[in-house]
Write an enzyme that holds these catalytic residues in place. Sequence first.
Site, PDB file in Angstrom:
ATOM      1  CE  LYS A 108      38.141  50.289  39.882  1.00 31.05           C
ATOM      2  NZ  LYS A 108      39.267  49.340  39.857  1.00 31.05           N
TER       3      LYS A 108
ATOM      4  CE1 TYR B 225      42.717  51.378  43.316  1.00 26.59           C
ATOM      5  CE2 TYR B 225      42.562  52.862  42.019  1.00 26.59           C
ATOM      6  CZ  TYR B 225      42.360  51.248  43.027  1.00 26.59           C
ATOM      7  OH  TYR B 225      40.744  51.575  42.047  1.00 26.59           O
TER       8      TYR B 225
ATOM      9  CG  PHE C  15      48.458  45.162  39.485  1.00 28.34           C
ATOM     10  CD1 PHE C  15      48.187  45.997  39.710  1.00 28.34           C
ATOM     11  CD2 PHE C  15      47.944  44.214  40.146  1.00 28.34           C
ATOM     12  CE1 PHE C  15      47.044  46.413  41.100  1.00 28.34           C
ATOM     13  CE2 PHE C  15      48.356  43.625  41.303  1.00 28.34           C
ATOM     14  CZ  PHE C  15      47.373  45.014  42.066  1.00 28.34           C
TER      15      PHE C  15
ATOM     16  NE  ARG D 221      36.006  42.746  50.041  1.00 30.35           N
ATOM     17  CZ  ARG D 221      37.253  44.009  48.797  1.00 30.35           C
ATOM     18  NH1 ARG D 221      37.161  44.557  48.839  1.00 30.35           N
ATOM     19  NH2 ARG D 221      38.446  43.146  48.458  1.00 30.35           N
TER      20      ARG D 221
ATOM     21  CB  THR E  48      39.414  41.581  42.467  1.00 27.05           C
ATOM     22  OG1 THR E  48      39.632  41.755  43.393  1.00 27.05           O
ATOM     23  CG2 THR E  48      40.184  42.849  41.153  1.00 27.05           C
TER      24      THR E  48
ATOM     25  NE  ARG F 135      35.001  44.609  40.383  1.00 23.22           N
ATOM     26  CZ  ARG F 135      35.650  44.695  41.834  1.00 23.22           C
ATOM     27  NH1 ARG F 135      35.965  44.046  42.766  1.00 23.22           N
ATOM     28  NH2 ARG F 135      36.158  45.576  42.515  1.00 23.22           N
TER      29      ARG F 135
ATOM     30  CG  ASN G 220      38.073  45.538  38.468  1.00 24.39           C
ATOM     31  OD1 ASN G 220      37.115  46.890  38.617  1.00 24.39           O
ATOM     32  ND2 ASN G 220      38.521  45.187  39.835  1.00 24.39           N
TER      33      ASN G 220
ATOM     34  CG  HIS H  59      37.750  50.580  44.701  1.00 24.48           C
ATOM     35  ND1 HIS H  59      38.583  50.348  44.977  1.00 24.48           N
ATOM     36  CD2 HIS H  59      37.448  51.358  45.907  1.00 24.48           C
ATOM     37  CE1 HIS H  59      38.972  49.886  46.163  1.00 24.48           C
ATOM     38  NE2 HIS H  59      38.151  51.016  46.904  1.00 24.48           N
TER      39      HIS H  59
ATOM     40  CD  GLU I 231      39.265  52.889  49.765  1.00 26.89           C
ATOM     41  OE1 GLU I 231      40.338  52.531  49.788  1.00 26.89           O
ATOM     42  OE2 GLU I 231      37.656  52.492  49.091  1.00 26.89           O
TER      43      GLU I 231
END
Length: 135
Positions: A11, A51, A59, A87, A93, A104, A114, A117, A128
Amino acid sequence: MTTNRTFTMIKPDAVAENHIGGILHMIEQGGFRVVELQKVALTAARAGEFYAVHRERPFYNDLVAYMSSGPIVAAVLEKDNAVADFRALIGATNPANAEEGTIRKKYAKSIEANAVHGSDSDENAGIEAEFFFGK
Ligand code: CMP
């Protein structure tokens, strides 16, 4: 059924703070192979489309503004049990809940910024990956 591919984005904050290499290193050390890789700036429209599933969430507008605030790095990763294992590697998250040793925990600044993704299902990993790489 599990597939052997997942999708990730590094990100904007993590890219701006020179953590592309550190994050890719953790990904490779975690046993993932980088299949596709692209640094790109998302327009607000493109970030909003990516998204769209969160469109009704409070948010959403902030997330779209953040994700279009600077370049991101998109990647397709390969490993057995890729979605679930990735994950686990990235952690919760909200970085306040992320375990030691996760990406993270090391790089995320907030629940929004964070660092990375990771796809939440095999189906979304495919969608995606297609969004960025057309396959
Ligand atoms: P990501 O895994 O990319 O999916 C949706 C993103 O929305 C999430 O990571 C966070 O960066 C962001 N986000 C911001 N606020 C929240 C929230 N309260 N709950 C979940 N995700 C949030």
